[in-house]
Design an enzyme around this catalytic site. Structure first.
Site, PDB file in Angstrom:
ATOM      1  CE  LYS A  31     -47.450  18.674  -4.042  1.00 50.79           C
ATOM      2  NZ  LYS A  31     -48.849  18.500  -4.019  1.00 50.79           N
ATOM      3  NE  ARG A  90     -46.269  23.779  -8.567  1.00 51.57           N
ATOM      4  CZ  ARG A  90     -46.689  23.562  -6.480  1.00 51.57           C
ATOM      5  NH1 ARG A  90     -46.039  22.707  -5.562  1.00 51.57           N
ATOM      6  NH2 ARG A  90     -47.546  23.291  -6.629  1.00 51.57           N
ATOM      7  NE  ARG A 107     -54.689  21.626   2.613  1.00 52.20           N
ATOM      8  CZ  ARG A 107     -53.900  21.221   1.394  1.00 52.20           C
ATOM      9  NH1 ARG A 107     -53.075  21.016   1.276  1.00 52.20           N
ATOM     10  NH2 ARG A 107     -54.597  22.462   0.294  1.00 52.20           N
ATOM     11  NE  ARG A 164     -52.208  25.438   0.545  1.00 54.63           N
ATOM     12  CZ  ARG A 164     -51.821  24.855   0.157  1.00 54.63           C
ATOM     13  NH1 ARG A 164     -50.832  23.562   1.088  1.00 54.63           N
ATOM     14  NH2 ARG A 164     -52.299  24.848  -1.333  1.00 54.63           N
ATOM     15  NE  ARG A 218     -54.058  23.795  -5.287  1.00 52.30           N
ATOM     16  CZ  ARG A 218     -54.209  23.687  -4.002  1.00 52.30           C
ATOM     17  NH1 ARG A 218     -55.539  24.320  -4.016  1.00 52.30           N
ATOM     18  NH2 ARG A 218     -54.375  23.199  -3.154  1.00 52.30           N
TER      19      ARG A 218
HETATM   20  P1  AP5 Z   1     -51.570  17.943   1.854  1.00 53.77           P
HETATM   21  O1  AP5 Z   1     -50.722  16.688   2.320  1.00 53.77           O
HETATM   22  O2  AP5 Z   1     -51.398  18.756   2.306  1.00 53.77           O
HETATM   23  O3  AP5 Z   1     -51.748  17.819   0.450  1.00 53.77           O
HETATM   24  P2  AP5 Z   1     -50.529  18.389  -0.841  1.00 53.77           P
HETATM   25  O4  AP5 Z   1     -49.841  17.358  -1.831  1.00 53.77           O
HETATM   26  O5  AP5 Z   1     -49.248  18.485  -0.292  1.00 53.77           O
HETATM   27  O6  AP5 Z   1     -51.042  19.310  -1.793  1.00 53.77           O
HETATM   28  P3  AP5 Z   1     -51.050  21.176  -1.874  1.00 53.77           P
HETATM   29  O7  AP5 Z   1     -52.160  21.102  -2.167  1.00 53.77           O
HETATM   30  O8  AP5 Z   1     -49.927  21.540  -0.419  1.00 53.77           O
HETATM   31  O9  AP5 Z   1     -50.568  20.503  -2.954  1.00 53.77           O
HETATM   32  P4  AP5 Z   1     -50.095  22.572  -3.464  1.00 53.77           P
HETATM   33  O10 AP5 Z   1     -49.303  21.375  -4.538  1.00 53.77           O
HETATM   34  O11 AP5 Z   1     -51.304  21.929  -4.943  1.00 53.77           O
HETATM   35  O12 AP5 Z   1     -49.776  23.356  -3.016  1.00 53.77           O
HETATM   36  P5  AP5 Z   1     -48.395  24.497  -2.531  1.00 53.77           P
HETATM   37  O13 AP5 Z   1     -48.482  24.721  -1.273  1.00 53.77           O
HETATM   38  O14 AP5 Z   1     -47.238  23.069  -2.972  1.00 53.77           O
HETATM   39  O15 AP5 Z   1     -53.048  16.699   1.877  1.00 53.77           O
HETATM   40  C1  AP5 Z   1     -54.408  17.202   1.708  1.00 53.77           C
HETATM   41  C2  AP5 Z   1     -55.463  16.757   2.122  1.00 53.77           C
HETATM   42  O16 AP5 Z   1     -55.258  15.335   2.348  1.00 53.77           O
HETATM   43  C3  AP5 Z   1     -55.270  17.343   3.785  1.00 53.77           C
HETATM   44  O17 AP5 Z   1     -56.321  17.235   4.042  1.00 53.77           O
HETATM   45  C4  AP5 Z   1     -54.729  15.827   4.244  1.00 53.77           C
HETATM   46  O18 AP5 Z   1     -55.189  15.410   5.412  1.00 53.77           O
HETATM   47  C5  AP5 Z   1     -55.798  14.844   3.812  1.00 53.77           C
HETATM   48  N1  AP5 Z   1     -55.119  13.340   3.027  1.00 53.77           N
HETATM   49  C6  AP5 Z   1     -53.735  13.082   2.707  1.00 53.77           C
HETATM   50  N2  AP5 Z   1     -53.275  12.276   2.198  1.00 53.77           N
HETATM   51  C7  AP5 Z   1     -54.565  11.201   2.644  1.00 53.77           C
HETATM   52  C8  AP5 Z   1     -54.383  10.121   2.702  1.00 53.77           C
HETATM   53  N3  AP5 Z   1     -53.772   9.240   2.257  1.00 53.77           N
HETATM   54  N4  AP5 Z   1     -55.792  10.048   2.609  1.00 53.77           N
HETATM   55  C9  AP5 Z   1     -57.216  10.950   2.807  1.00 53.77           C
HETATM   56  N5  AP5 Z   1     -56.071  11.557   2.889  1.00 53.77           N
HETATM   57  C10 AP5 Z   1     -54.996  12.733   3.432  1.00 53.77           C
HETATM   58  O19 AP5 Z   1     -48.409  24.885  -3.971  1.00 53.77           O
HETATM   59  C11 AP5 Z   1     -49.326  26.471  -3.017  1.00 53.77           C
HETATM   60  C12 AP5 Z   1     -49.573  26.997  -4.385  1.00 53.77           C
HETATM   61  O20 AP5 Z   1     -47.842  28.080  -4.398  1.00 53.77           O
HETATM   62  C13 AP5 Z   1     -49.153  27.012  -5.760  1.00 53.77           C
HETATM   63  O21 AP5 Z   1     -50.489  26.539  -6.729  1.00 53.77           O
HETATM   64  C14 AP5 Z   1     -48.370  27.952  -6.804  1.00 53.77           C
HETATM   65  O22 AP5 Z   1     -49.734  29.041  -6.685  1.00 53.77           O
HETATM   66  C15 AP5 Z   1     -47.264  28.430  -5.652  1.00 53.77           C
HETATM   67  N6  AP5 Z   1     -46.313  27.811  -5.842  1.00 53.77           N
HETATM   68  C16 AP5 Z   1     -45.542  26.593  -5.025  1.00 53.77           C
HETATM   69  N7  AP5 Z   1     -44.353  26.010  -5.284  1.00 53.77           N
HETATM   70  C17 AP5 Z   1     -44.556  25.564  -6.686  1.00 53.77           C
HETATM   71  C18 AP5 Z   1     -43.500  26.127  -7.737  1.00 53.77           C
HETATM   72  N8  AP5 Z   1     -42.304  25.739  -7.658  1.00 53.77           N
HETATM   73  N9  AP5 Z   1     -43.550  27.119  -8.766  1.00 53.77           N
HETATM   74  C19 AP5 Z   1     -44.514  27.950  -9.018  1.00 53.77           C
HETATM   75  N10 AP5 Z   1     -45.300  28.020  -8.191  1.00 53.77           N
HETATM   76  C20 AP5 Z   1     -45.333  27.315  -7.476  1.00 53.77           C
HETATM   77 MG    MG Z   2     -48.541  20.624   0.457  1.00 46.54          MG
END
Ligand code: AP5
Ligand code: MG
Length: 215
Positions: free
Chosen positions: A13, A89, A128, A161, A172
């Site tokens: 994402k 979400r 990552r 992270r 997660r």
């Molecule tokens: P990356 O692009 O960083 O993936 P991502 O989908 O953004 O993953 P996240 O870990 O950020 O998602 P998440 O939903 O767990 O975390 P968030 O920060 O939203 O890519 C990942 C890796 O893969 C990178 O190293 C990249 O280089 C590599 N990659 C990408 N695409 C690739 C490809 N095509 N091929 C190969 N490699 C690739 O949320 C974190 C926490 O915050 C949650 O757990 C929760 O506690 C809280 N939170 C956030 N939003 C909410 C909400 N709305 N409600 C409640 N709690 C929330």
């Molecule tokens: Mg992210």
């Protein structure tokens, strides 16, 4: 254009968001990034969110919904719309956002769903690396920085992270299945979802996302 990008933890994402923002001139609103910034600034909101995030659990809706509303209201430059990354979400968040946006210029116009087998995600999150300063996203194998531990774009150091562990990933993933899959259904019923195969090299995923958003 107001876009929502969805997908499990590590689906890509944030990686796609950086490209969407550049190409379509929209504001990037990542709830994960906002929480992490609040945590590093030691705010009350950050303290409240930290215990959930470190464990891989979702932050309660009563905290997240007003935060997003406040953030949207405070956008000084509206650009050509916004990109929501990581929100809504839960079904309650989706309903709250629907109530807030219905009939306004905040309505969602497209939902990109990044589809990927869960088995691939462990390697993605454990490999990552992120830039401390500009937030650029790297991966030690699939998308390494030129110099290990240093950001190509701004030269700052890279970090991992705290929730990028196998233990936290399991939680997660459970949260995603239980709480976020119903959100996908909610938007599917509105006819807004475009599903993208995210288990391809980054440039191929981007070509598909760009095409879907250009239709
Ligand atoms: P990356 O692009 O960083 O993936 P991502 O989908 O953004 O993953 P996240 O870990 O950020 O998602 P998440 O939903 O767990 O975390 P968030 O920060 O939203 O890519 C990942 C890796 O893969 C990178 O190293 C990249 O280089 C590599 N990659 C990408 N695409 C690739 C490809 N095509 N091929 C190969 N490699 C690739 O949320 C974190 C926490 O915050 C949650 O757990 C929760 O506690 C809280 N939170 C956030 N939003 C909410 C909400 N709305 N409600 C409640 N709690 C929330
Ligand atoms: Mg992210």
């Amino acid at each position: 254009m107001n876009i929502l990008i969805m997908g499990g933890p590590g689906a890509g994402k944030g990686t796609m968001s950086a490209k969407i923002v550049e190409k379509f001139n929209v504001n990037h609103i990542s709830t994960g990034d906002i929480f992490r910034s609040e945590i590093s600034n030691g705010t009350k909101l950050g303290l409240e969110a930290k215990s959930y995030i470190d464990q891989g659990k979702l932050v309660p809706d009563e905290v997240t919904n007003p935060m997003v509303k406040h953030y949207l209201e405070g956008l000084s430059d509206k650009k050509s719309g916004f990109l929501l990354d990581g929100y809504p979400r839960t079904l309650d968040q989706a309903k709250a956002f629907d109530a807030l946006s219905a009939g306004t210029d905040l309505e969602i116009s497209a939902v990109i769903a990044l589809q990927i087998p869960f088995e691939v995600l462990a390697q993605r999150v454990t490999g990552r690396r992120l830039c401390k300063e500009c937030g650029s996203i790297y991966h030690i194998e699939s998308n390494p920085s030129k110099q290990e531990g240093i950001c190509d774009k701004c030269g700052a150091s890279l970090y991992q992270r705290k929730d990028d562990t196998i233990e936290s990933l399991q939680i997660r993933l459970q949260e995603y299945q239980n709480q976020t899959q119903p959100v996908l259904k909610f938007y599917e019923e509105k006819g807004l979802v475009q599903t993208i195969n995210a288990n391809q090299p980054i440039e191929k995923v981007w070509a598909d996302v760009e095409k879907a958003l250009s239709l």
